[in-house]
Enzyme design. Structure first.
Site, short mmCIF file in Angstrom:
data_model
loop_
_atom_site.label_atom_id
_atom_site.label_comp_id
_atom_site.label_asym_id
_atom_site.label_seq_id
_atom_site.Cartn_x
_atom_site.Cartn_y
_atom_site.Cartn_z
CG ASP A 180 6.12 -6.91 -3.17
OD1 ASP A 180 6.47 -5.83 -2.66
OD2 ASP A 180 4.93 -7.25 -3.26
CG HIS A 211 4.45 -3.72 -0.55
ND1 HIS A 211 4.35 -4.65 -1.56
CD2 HIS A 211 3.25 -3.10 -0.49
CE1 HIS A 211 3.13 -4.61 -2.08
NE2 HIS A 211 2.44 -3.67 -1.44
CB SER A 358 -0.66 -5.13 -1.86
OG SER A 358 -0.17 -4.29 -2.87
#
Length: 444
Positions: A180, A211, A358
Site C-alpha cells: 500500500d 491510506h 479498501s
C-alpha cells in the site's frame, strides 16, 4: 443542523479516542489528506513507459535476501542489463529502472520512450523479439476509498464481537504484508506492530501516509493499550511494503512495477497473508506473481471495485479473496465485510473514520490472520472456503444486537466472524446462536 451534528460526532470520537492524542476532525477521504512530497507526486508512471521481461537463469531462482531487495551476487546480471540497453536503444527507448523477480523467474526492466518512436510501436516490436520473455505497459492502480462518514463506532468490535474472537486467536506472529502507501509505524496504535518495512517507490522517500496507515490499523492496531482502536489481528506482524504513493485530492496511486517488486518481496520474506486494497486493470506481471503466491500457500486478499462488473483486478484474479464493503454492490463471489464508518489510524498520532472496500479488505486480511494462527496448514482455497461457508450464519445475529438479520447483513456483510473462528477453534467463542453448537474438528 447537519454541520452541528457532524461536529458533535467528531467531538464524541475525539473523546472516545482519548484527550491525550490528537484526533482527525474529518473522514479519511483523499480530499482531507495533506499533499505528499513533490517527489512522490512526480512518481506517476507516464503512458510512455513499458515493462520488458527477460528470463532469469534457473540457477538464480532461490529465495535469498539479496534477491528480495535488489541485485546480489548474480554473475549474469551485467549481460542481461547490456541486452536490455541494446533492446532499448534499438527501439527508441531508454532504460530507467530494473528489478529481478526470482519468484517467477524474470528480470523486469522499465523502459521509457526517448527517441520519438511511439511506445505502442515499440511494444509491438519487442513482443516479437525472441530474446524477450514478454513485454507489457505499466498499469496503474488506485486505492478504493469513498465518502466521508463521521460516526464514532468500530463495527468489527460490535458486530464481529472482536473481544470474544481475541480469546481464541489474535493472529499471533502471522506475517501480513500490507502492500500500500506508507505506514506510520510510530503511531501509538502501531508501535511495535511493523516487523519490517521497505519502500519500492524509488522517486520518493518512505513516508507515513494515510491510506496505508489506515489499512494497517484495521488489520493490526494494538489492543488494550488505552488509546485508539483494536486491530482485527493485534498480534500479527506487519510487513509494511510501500508500493503506492499519495496525491493531493486523489486516490493513492501504484503501478505494475512498484506492486510487482513488493509482491515479489512478500513472497521471498515469509508473508502468509497479502493485503491489496487497490484496483486496476489485469496485468501479466502481477498475475504471475499472484499465481506464485497462491502456489506457495499465501492468502491474497483484494478489494473489489464496485465500479467494475467483475470487481476489478486483483480482486477478480482466480484464487484471490475478493472483498467488498457491506451494503454495496460487487461482483458475484465477493465477500462483504465492514467498510463504512470505520475508525482507524492516521499519520501523526491521529485517528479518523474511513469508508470503502479498501478497508473491508483489511478486515478480511485480519480475519485471515486469526484463522492462520489457529489452522497453520490452511491453503488459500481452504481459507476462502471457510470464510464463505460461514456466510449462511449471518442470519444468526448476535444476541447483543436488536437489528433484524437483514439489517445486520447490510452492515456487517456476508461473514459471520464468530462462526468462522469458532469452527476453526472447535469451540464456542461468542455468546451467539451461530457458534453454540460448534464441535471440535480435525486439522487443518
Amino acid at each position: 443542523m447537519i454541520r452541528t451534528g457532524i461536529a458533535a460526532l467528531v467531538l464524541g470520537l475525539c473523546t472516545l479516542l482519548g484527550p491525550a492524542q490528537r484526533c482527525a476532525a474529518q473522514a479519511a477521504d483523499e480530499d482531507a489528506q495533506p499533499a505528499p512530497p513533490a517527489a512522490a507526486r512526480d512518481a506517476e508512471p507516464a503512458a510512455r513507459q513499458l515493462l520488458v521481461m527477460l528470463r532469469l537463469p534457473p540457477r538464480h531462482f532461490r529465495p535469498d535476501s539479496a534477491y528480495g531487495s535488489g541485485y546480489g551476487g548474480d554473475g549474469t546480471r551485467a549481460a542481461r542489463r547490456r541486452l536490455a540497453e541494446e533492446l532499448a536503444g534499438a527501439h527508441g527507448l531508454k532504460l530507467v529502472n530494473a528489478w529481478p523477480m526470482p519468484a517467477i523467474g524474470v528480470d523486469c526492466f522499465v523502459m521509457e520512450e526517448a527517441g520519438g518512436v511511439p511506445v505502442e510501436r515499440a511494444l509491438a516490436e519487442l513482443a516479437r523479439d525472441p530474446r524477450v520473455l514478454w513485454v507489457q505497459p505499466v498499469s496503474q492502480y488506485e486505492g478504493l476509498d469513498g465518502g466521508d462518514p463521521l460516526y464514532a463506532v468500530q463495527p468489527a468490535g460490535r458486530d464481529w464481537q472482536l473481544a470474544a474472537l481475541h480469546r481464541a486467536s489474535t493472529g499471533r506472529r502471522v506475517p501480513v504484508a500490507v502492500i500500500d502507501s506508507g505506514v506510520d509505524s510510530a503511531h501509538p496504535d502501531l508501535l511495535g506492530q511493523v516487523a519490517l518495512r521497505e519502500n519500492f517507490v524509488d522517486t520518493g522517500p518512505d513516508a507515513a501516509e494515510a491510506h496505508g496507515t489506515a489499512v494497517a490499523g484495521i488489520i493490526a492496531a494494538r489492543s488494550g493499550n488505552g488509546v485508539g482502536i483494536a486491530g482485527i489481528a493485534p498480534d500479527a506482524r506487519l510487513m509494511a511494503l510501500r508500493a503506492c504513493w499519495e496525491r493531493p485530492h486523489a486516490p493513492v496511486r501504484c503501478n505494475s512495477f512498484t506492486l510487482g517488486r513488493a509482491i515479489n518481496y512478500a513472497l521471498l520474506h515469509g508473508a502468509r497473508v497479502i493485503n491489496l486494497s487497490l484496483s486496476g486493470p489485469p496485468d501479466r506481471l502481477l498475475q504471475s506473481l499472484l499465481d506464485a503466491a497462491l502456489a506457495r500457500g499465501i492468502a491474497v486478499v483484494g478489494a473489489a471495485d464496485p465500479r467494475r462488473a467483475d470487481g476489478g483486478f486483483p480482486a477478480s484474479h482466480p484464487g484471490v479473496i475478493s472483498v467488498a464493503a457491506a451494503g454495496t454492490g460487487a461482483a458475484p463471489g465477493a465477500l462483504h465485510a465492514p467498510g463504512a464508518d470505520i475508525p482507524t489510524c492516521m499519520p501523526g498520532a491521529r485517528w479518523a473514520l474511513v469508508n470503502g472496500s479498501s478497508f473491508a479488505a483489511a478486515h478480511v486480511s485480519g480475519l485471515a490472520a486469526l484463522l492462520v494462527e489457529l489452522r497453520p496448514a490452511l491453503t488459500p482455497a481452504g481459507l476462502r472456503s471457510r470464510l464463505s461457508e460461514a456466510g449462511a450464519g449471518v442470519a444468526a445475529f448476535s444476541l447483543n444486537t436488536r437489528q433484524e438479520p437483514g439489517q445486520q447483513a447490510e452492515r456487517t456483510g456476508s461473514i459471520d466472524a464468530c462462526a468462522v473462528i469458532g469452527r476453526a477453534a472447535g469451540a464456542c467463542v461468542c455468546p451467539c446462536p451461530s457458534t453454540v453448537a460448534i464441535t471440535a474438528e480435525k486439522a487443518p
